[in-house]
Motif scaffolding. Structure first.
Motif, PDB file in Angstrom:
ATOM      1  N   ALA A 256       0.575  -1.446  -0.381  1.00  0.00           N
ATOM      2  CA  ALA A 256      -0.366  -0.286  -0.071  1.00  0.00           C
ATOM      3  C   ALA A 256       0.728   1.157  -0.096  1.00  0.00           C
ATOM      4  CB  ALA A 256      -0.888   0.285   1.280  1.00  0.00           C
ATOM      5  N   GLY A 257       0.482   2.331   0.419  1.00  0.00           N
ATOM      6  CA  GLY A 257       0.710   3.777  -0.034  1.00  0.00           C
ATOM      7  C   GLY A 257       0.927   4.022  -1.014  1.00  0.00           C
ATOM      8  N   ILE A 258       0.644   5.719  -1.461  1.00  0.00           N
ATOM      9  CA  ILE A 258       0.565   6.454  -2.277  1.00  0.00           C
ATOM     10  C   ILE A 258       1.691   7.122  -2.739  1.00  0.00           C
ATOM     11  CG2 ILE A 258      -0.898   8.812  -3.777  1.00  0.00           C
ATOM     12  CD1 ILE A 258      -3.277   7.248  -2.195  1.00  0.00           C
ATOM     13  N   GLU A 259       2.492   7.332  -3.444  1.00  0.00           N
ATOM     14  CA  GLU A 259       3.355   8.125  -4.558  1.00  0.00           C
ATOM     15  C   GLU A 259       3.372   9.888  -4.933  1.00  0.00           C
ATOM     16  OE1 GLU A 259       7.518   7.145  -6.142  1.00  0.00           O
ATOM     17  OE2 GLU A 259       6.683   7.175  -7.495  1.00  0.00           O
TER      18      GLU A 259
ATOM     19  N   SER B 110      -3.899   0.532  -1.286  1.00  0.00           N
ATOM     20  CA  SER B 110      -3.294  -0.233  -2.362  1.00  0.00           C
ATOM     21  C   SER B 110      -4.270  -0.033  -3.493  1.00  0.00           C
ATOM     22  CB  SER B 110      -3.501  -1.571  -1.397  1.00  0.00           C
ATOM     23  OG  SER B 110      -5.123  -1.925  -1.940  1.00  0.00           O
ATOM     24  N   SER B 111      -4.943   0.618  -3.411  1.00  0.00           N
ATOM     25  CA  SER B 111      -5.948   0.399  -4.559  1.00  0.00           C
ATOM     26  C   SER B 111      -6.979   2.415  -4.879  1.00  0.00           C
ATOM     27  CB  SER B 111      -7.236  -0.434  -5.456  1.00  0.00           C
ATOM     28  OG  SER B 111      -7.531  -0.296  -6.590  1.00  0.00           O
TER      29      SER B 111
ATOM     30  N   GLN C  11      -7.807  15.650  -4.709  1.00  0.00           N
ATOM     31  CA  GLN C  11      -8.971  14.636  -4.041  1.00  0.00           C
ATOM     32  C   GLN C  11      -8.393  13.624  -4.876  1.00  0.00           C
ATOM     33  OE1 GLN C  11     -13.254  14.730  -3.759  1.00  0.00           O
ATOM     34  NE2 GLN C  11     -13.551  12.959  -5.524  1.00  0.00           N
ATOM     35  N   ILE C  12      -9.287  11.838  -4.100  1.00  0.00           N
ATOM     36  CA  ILE C  12      -8.107  10.819  -4.294  1.00  0.00           C
ATOM     37  C   ILE C  12      -9.260   9.814  -3.933  1.00  0.00           C
ATOM     38  CG2 ILE C  12      -6.063   8.957  -4.161  1.00  0.00           C
ATOM     39  CD1 ILE C  12      -4.516  11.384  -3.482  1.00  0.00           C
ATOM     40  N   SER C  13      -9.908   8.527  -4.693  1.00  0.00           N
ATOM     41  CA  SER C  13     -10.742   7.749  -3.961  1.00  0.00           C
ATOM     42  C   SER C  13     -10.140   6.606  -3.783  1.00  0.00           C
ATOM     43  CB  SER C  13     -12.071   7.599  -5.273  1.00  0.00           C
ATOM     44  OG  SER C  13     -12.868   9.200  -5.742  1.00  0.00           O
ATOM     45  N   LEU C  14     -10.162   6.060  -3.568  1.00  0.00           N
ATOM     46  CA  LEU C  14      -9.909   5.414  -2.813  1.00  0.00           C
ATOM     47  C   LEU C  14     -10.838   3.086  -3.131  1.00  0.00           C
ATOM     48  CD1 LEU C  14      -7.991   5.172   0.517  1.00  0.00           C
ATOM     49  CD2 LEU C  14      -7.587   5.963  -1.278  1.00  0.00           C
TER      50      LEU C  14
END
Length: 298
Positions: A215-218, A267-268, A257-260
């Motif tokens: 997981a994690g976001i760059e 992770s997605s 804004q980010i949607s999971l």
């Protein structure tokens, strides 16, 4: 998104250092608002979190300062700048982060702290319960989807350039099993935000964290899909939406804004885009000099 209200929350001694708002949170019905400050004030040696009562829920223009006696005194923190704060969904635990912006080899310069509250959302009862240790060690910040910061290191995993890797925001999921930490990366020319996801083997105990490598976001630096100096973040109540503030994005302040795909699971995800905050034609007639904290209602 439309602009609704504004409020000034500089309740500190004018003779001391300015507080510099860094984090915001509400209680579960919007009748209380909590503000953290990057700087110490009232000529004090410790940081505070202030509490405000809102006569109209979630309407910050109706705020009334609860008074010095209702503050959370962040006793036990290391003296570095305090940034974001988060409060658990049951109101019994409070979390803050502090950042290192001046020492290149201090593995313990960036820290997350957990405080227990004797009564829900009564921050005057806060007491230090847990803290991270050597968070800037490679064990906690290398090998996940958030990407690897441009460290150099020796055989003992001691890292350098740490003043360019600054912890600025914190979130915890609804049952205390996951911790999310957002760092600003000033070393890379193409990545400015790294959001790490951690498991907590003991719920709400930040000292028991382990990195989730899947997981994690760059987060890059592109105008519509990136950040510059990410100063705050907040998950929606379901954990499926995430907003991140850009403290400075080429002089323009934005919210990303980010949607999971799954709640509180990085992770997605999909980066939806960003929105300018402040200035003529962008909801606020006044210029927005420093976008920092963010919070949802509910």
């Amino acid at each position: 998104m439309t602009f609704n209200q504004k409020a000034e929350v500089h309740d500190y001694d004018a003779g001391g250092a300015t507080g510099l708002i860094a984090g915001i949170e509400f209680n579960n019905d919007g009748t209380k608002m909590f503000i953290s400050y990057a700087n110490r004030f009232d000529n004090s040696s410790v940081h505070f979190i202030n509490e405000y009562s809102l006569t109209t829920p979630y309407d910050v223009s109706t705020k009334v300062y609860a008074g010095d006696s209702e503050r959370c005194v962040l006793t036990g923190t290391d003296g570095n700048s305090i940034y974001d704060l988060d409060i658990s969904s049951d109101g019994k635990r409070l979390f803050v982060v502090s950042r290192n912006a001046g020492t290149d080899d201090d593995q313990d310069g960036d820290k997350a702290y957990g405080f227990d509250l004797t009564s829900p959302y009564d921050i005057s009862t806060c007491s230090l319960a847990s803290e991270t240790e050597n968070l800037d060690n490679a064990v906690f910040t290398i090998g996940s989807n958030a990407g690897d910061f441009g460290y150099t290191r020796n055989g003992s995993n001691v890292l350098n350039n740490l003043e360019k890797h600054r912890l600025q925001s914190v979130e915890i999921n609804n049952n205390g099993s996951k911790l999310f930490l957002l760092f600003m990366d000033t070393e890379s020319g193409t990545v400015n935000g790294r959001l790490y996801e951690f498991n907590l083997s003991t719920p709400y105990d930040v000292s028991t964290l382990s990195i989730v490598t899947s997981a994690g976001i760059e987060i890059g630096t592109a105008t519509q899909t990136g950040v510059t100096n990410p100063a705050g973040m907040r998950f929606s109540p379901s954990g499926k939406k995430l907003i991140i503030t850009s403290h400075a994005h080429g002089g323009i302040k934005r919210v990303l804004q980010i949607s999971l795909s799954k709640g509180f699971d990085t992770s997605s995800f999909t980066i939806d885009g960003s929105r300018i905050i402040g200035g003529s034609g962008n909801e606020m007639s006044e210029a927005n000099t420093q976008t920092r904290a963010a919070a949802f209602n509910g």
